[in-house]
Design a protein around this motif. Structure first.
Motif, PDB file in Angstrom:
ATOM      1  N   ARG A 202       8.834 -13.974   0.468  1.00 49.81           N
ATOM      2  CA  ARG A 202       8.808 -13.562  -0.943  1.00 49.81           C
ATOM      3  C   ARG A 202       8.332 -14.712  -1.829  1.00 49.81           C
ATOM      4  O   ARG A 202       7.591 -14.513  -2.792  1.00 49.81           O
ATOM      5  CB  ARG A 202      10.203 -13.108  -1.378  1.00 49.81           C
ATOM      6  N   GLU A 229      12.241  -3.085  -2.561  1.00 58.01           N
ATOM      7  CA  GLU A 229      12.115  -3.898  -3.769  1.00 58.01           C
ATOM      8  C   GLU A 229      11.090  -5.016  -3.629  1.00 58.01           C
ATOM      9  O   GLU A 229      10.637  -5.587  -4.626  1.00 58.01           O
ATOM     10  CB  GLU A 229      13.476  -4.491  -4.164  1.00 58.01           C
ATOM     11  N   ASP A 230      10.726  -5.350  -2.401  1.00 57.73           N
ATOM     12  CA  ASP A 230       9.735  -6.405  -2.196  1.00 57.73           C
ATOM     13  C   ASP A 230       8.324  -5.951  -2.565  1.00 57.73           C
ATOM     14  O   ASP A 230       7.423  -6.782  -2.740  1.00 57.73           O
ATOM     15  CB  ASP A 230       9.753  -6.872  -0.742  1.00 57.73           C
ATOM     16  N   ALA A 232       7.352  -4.894  -5.286  1.00 56.10           N
ATOM     17  CA  ALA A 232       7.019  -5.379  -6.632  1.00 56.10           C
ATOM     18  C   ALA A 232       6.365  -6.758  -6.570  1.00 56.10           C
ATOM     19  O   ALA A 232       5.485  -7.073  -7.385  1.00 56.10           O
ATOM     20  CB  ALA A 232       8.277  -5.422  -7.496  1.00 56.10           C
ATOM     21  N   GLU A 235       2.835  -6.209  -5.347  1.00 62.25           N
ATOM     22  CA  GLU A 235       2.070  -5.566  -6.413  1.00 62.25           C
ATOM     23  C   GLU A 235       1.697  -6.578  -7.494  1.00 62.25           C
ATOM     24  O   GLU A 235       0.574  -6.561  -8.022  1.00 62.25           O
ATOM     25  CB  GLU A 235       2.877  -4.419  -7.020  1.00 62.25           C
ATOM     26  N   GLN A 236       2.639  -7.470  -7.817  1.00 61.97           N
ATOM     27  CA  GLN A 236       2.358  -8.518  -8.804  1.00 61.97           C
ATOM     28  C   GLN A 236       1.179  -9.376  -8.366  1.00 61.97           C
ATOM     29  O   GLN A 236       0.293  -9.689  -9.166  1.00 61.97           O
ATOM     30  CB  GLN A 236       3.601  -9.391  -8.993  1.00 61.97           C
ATOM     31  N   TYR A 256       1.452  -4.266   1.332  1.00 59.72           N
ATOM     32  CA  TYR A 256       1.910  -3.404   0.237  1.00 59.72           C
ATOM     33  C   TYR A 256       1.882  -1.931   0.644  1.00 59.72           C
ATOM     34  O   TYR A 256       2.837  -1.181   0.380  1.00 59.72           O
ATOM     35  CB  TYR A 256       1.007  -3.651  -0.970  1.00 59.72           C
ATOM     36  N   THR A 260       4.889   0.838   0.717  1.00 52.82           N
ATOM     37  CA  THR A 260       4.888   1.867  -0.326  1.00 52.82           C
ATOM     38  C   THR A 260       4.251   3.189   0.069  1.00 52.82           C
ATOM     39  O   THR A 260       4.475   4.205  -0.589  1.00 52.82           O
ATOM     40  CB  THR A 260       4.147   1.338  -1.571  1.00 52.82           C
ATOM     41  N   GLY A 264       1.940   3.658  -3.217  1.00 49.79           N
ATOM     42  CA  GLY A 264       1.199   2.416  -3.394  1.00 49.79           C
ATOM     43  C   GLY A 264      -0.298   2.621  -3.291  1.00 49.79           C
ATOM     44  O   GLY A 264      -1.077   1.959  -3.983  1.00 49.79           O
ATOM     45  N   LYS A 267      -1.762   3.592  -6.597  1.00 48.35           N
ATOM     46  CA  LYS A 267      -1.891   2.459  -7.515  1.00 48.35           C
ATOM     47  C   LYS A 267      -3.074   1.572  -7.128  1.00 48.35           C
ATOM     48  O   LYS A 267      -3.783   1.041  -7.995  1.00 48.35           O
ATOM     49  CB  LYS A 267      -0.600   1.644  -7.531  1.00 48.35           C
TER      50      LYS A 267
END
Length: 413
Positions: A202, A229-230, A232, A235-236, A256, A260, A264, A267
Motif C-alpha cells: 500500500r 478498500e485497497d 482506492a 485508483e488514486q 485494480y 474491482t 473498476g 472507471k
C-alpha cells in the motif's frame, strides 16, 4: 529480456507511428513486438535483468568472495593487474585448490579501497578458470546471495525468500529480489497472495522514492492480496495526472481490475479510453490491463464484458490494428460489419489496419466446428464464418494487393 521490455518496444513504435501519420509499417512492428512479448515467460508487468544472482551462481564453476589488496595500475599498453585475498570459497572445480587467505591476481587493474569486498564468478575453460568482472558486494549482499535458494527449487518456494528483500536498503539486494519476481511466471506468483506484505505494498505503490520499474509488480501484488478498500489506493495512482510515460502503470491497472472487477473496468474506460485527453501511453496501458484480465482474470470480469470494453479502443485509430488482432483472439465475430465500414475510411485508411481487418476475417472464416468423421456428416458453416467469407470475397475484388499481403503472414495462434 522480459515481457514489459516488449511492451515498451511496442508502445514506442506505436507512438512513432502516431507521430509520423501514415507510418503503417511501424504499427505492424508494434504488433510483432507485442506478440513476441506474449511468448516470453515472466510476470506480465515486469522487466528484469537477464540473469539473477542465483542463476549466475548456479551457472558458475567457481565462486569466491575476495577482498581488494592492491595491484599494478595500467601503463601504456599494459592493462595492469589487481590483487585479491580470498575470504571465502563458495564453490570451485575439483583440484582448484582455492582456500581462505589465499592470493589471487587478475589481469587489468581495478581501483578500490583496501578491504573492499568483491564476488568473483568463474567458468572453467580447460585447465584454467576464466573470471568475469569482479562484482562489488557488502557482507549483507553476499549473505543474501549465498543463502538464496537455487534455481532448482520450485519457484513459489523460492519467491518466499526473495519477497522479504523487495525493498531492502541495499540496492543490489532489492534489485535482485525484484528480478526474481520479474522472471517468475504469473502462476507461480499468485499462490503467495496470503503471504504478500499488504501494508508495505500500500505504501510502495504511492511512494515516489520507489523505483518506477517496480510499480507494475507492486500494483499487481496488491491486486492479488489486497482488500476492497485497497482499490482506492490503486485508483488514486491510476488517476494521477501525468503527460509522461509511466512505467508500470499497466500493472497497477491490472491489480485494480483484480480487486474491482466490472465496476473498476467502467472507471478505467471512462478515464483512459473514452477520455480523448488521456495520453496515448495511458490508453495503451489500459489495453494491456484488459489483455491481462482476458488471459489471467479467471472470470473475474465476464468474457463478453471484456470484449465489449476492447471494442471501445476501435475509436482510437492509432491502436486499431492492435485492437483488431485482440478481438480476433477473443473471437468477437460480432464486429465484422463494423470493420468493413471502417475499411479505408479516413484515419483508418492505413495498410496495417487494412491488413488487420483482412486477417480478422480470415480467422473468423476458419472458425468452424471440426467435421464429425464418425457420422460422415458435413458440418454446416456457422453464420459468422459464412459472413466473413462473403466480406473476404468483396475485399479481394476491391483491394487484391492488401488481401494478398495479409495472407502472406497469416497464422492462427
Amino acid at each position: 529480456m522480459r515481457r514489459s521490455i516488449w511492451f515498451c518496444l511496442g508502445l514506442g513504435l506505436c507512438l512513432a507511428a502516431k507521430a509520423y501519420g501514415n507510418g503503417g509499417h511501424l504499427w505492424s512492428i508494434g504488433v510483432i513486438g507485442r506478440q513476441l512479448g506474449e511468448l516470453l515467460a515472466g510476470c506480465p508487468f515486469c522487466s528484469a535483468p537477464s540473469l539473477t544472482m542465483a542463476e549466475q551462481l548456479a551457472q558458475s564453476d567457481a565462486v569466491l568472495l575476495v577482498k581488494w589488496v592492491g595491484g599494478k595500475p595500467a601503463a601504456g599498453n599494459d592493462g595492469g593487474t589487481t590483487d585479491f585475498e580470498i575470504v571465502e570459497v563458495v564453490k570451485q572445480p575439483s583440484g582448484s585448490g582455492f582456500k581462505p587467505g589465499g592470493a589471487l591476481s587478475l589481469v587489468r587493474y581495478r581501483a578500490a579501497k583496501a578491504g573492499t569486498l568483491f564476488l568473483l564468478l568463474g567458468t572453467k575453460g580447460g585447465a584454467v578458470i576464466d573470471w568475469g568482472s569482479p562484482l562489488e558486494v557488502t557482507v549483507e549482499s553476499f549473505t543474501y546471495m549465498k543463502q538464496a535458494p537455487s534455481p532448482d527449487v520450485p519457484t513459489t518456494k523460492r519467491l518466499k525468500y526473495f519477497m522479504k528483500y523487495l525493498e531492502a536498503a541495499d540496492q543490489t539486494i532489492a534489485t535482485d529480489a525484484y528480478g526474481e519476481f520479474a522472471n517468475a511466471p504469473y502462476a507461480d506468483i499468485t499462490p503467495l497472495a496470503p503471504e504478500m506484505p499488504r501494508e508495505n505494498l500500500r505504501k510502495w505503490v504511492l511512494d515516489p522514492n520507489v523505483s518506477p520499474s517496480r510499480l507494475g509488480l507492486y500494483g499487481l501484488m496488491l491486486g492479488l492480496c489486497g482488500k476492497p478498500e485497497d482499490a482506492a489506493i490503486l485508483e488514486q495512482k491510476i488517476l494521477e495526472m501525468s503527460e509522461d510515460f509511466r512505467l508500470g502503470i499497466d500493472g497497477v491497472m491490472g491489480g485494480y481490475l483484480l480487486l474491482t472487477g466490472e465496476e473498476g473496468l467502467a472507471k478505467l474506460e471512462a478515464s483512459k479510453v473514452a477520455n480523448k485527453k488521456a495520453p496515448f501511453s495511458e490508453t495503451y496501458a489500459a489495453m494491456q490491463a484488459l489483455r491481462f484480465m482476458w488471459q489471467y482474470g479467471e472470470g473475474k470480469i465476464p468474457a463478453e464484458r471484456l470484449r465489449q470494453s476492447m471494442r471501445l479502443f476501435l475509436e482510437r485509430p492509432e491502436l486499431a490494428d492492435l485492437v483488431i488482432a485482440d478481438l480476433a483472439r477473443m473471437k468477437d465475430w460480432s464486429i465484422q460489419t463494423r470493420l468493413m465500414q471502417l475499411y479505408g475510411q479516413e484515419e483508418y485508411d492505413i495498410p496495417s489496419i487494412k491488413r488487420a481487418i483482412v486477417r480478422f476475417l480470415l480467422a473468423c472464416a476458419k472458425d468452424v466446428p471440426a467435421a464429425d468423421g464418425s457420422s460422415g456428416a458435413v458440418a454446416q458453416k456457422p453464420e459468422h464464418a459464412a459472413l466473413a467469407a462473403k466480406y473476404l470475397a468483396e475485399l479481394e475484388a476491391k483491394d487484391p494487393k492488401t488481401v494478398a499481403d495479409a495472407k502472406r503472414f497469416f497464422f492462427i495462434k
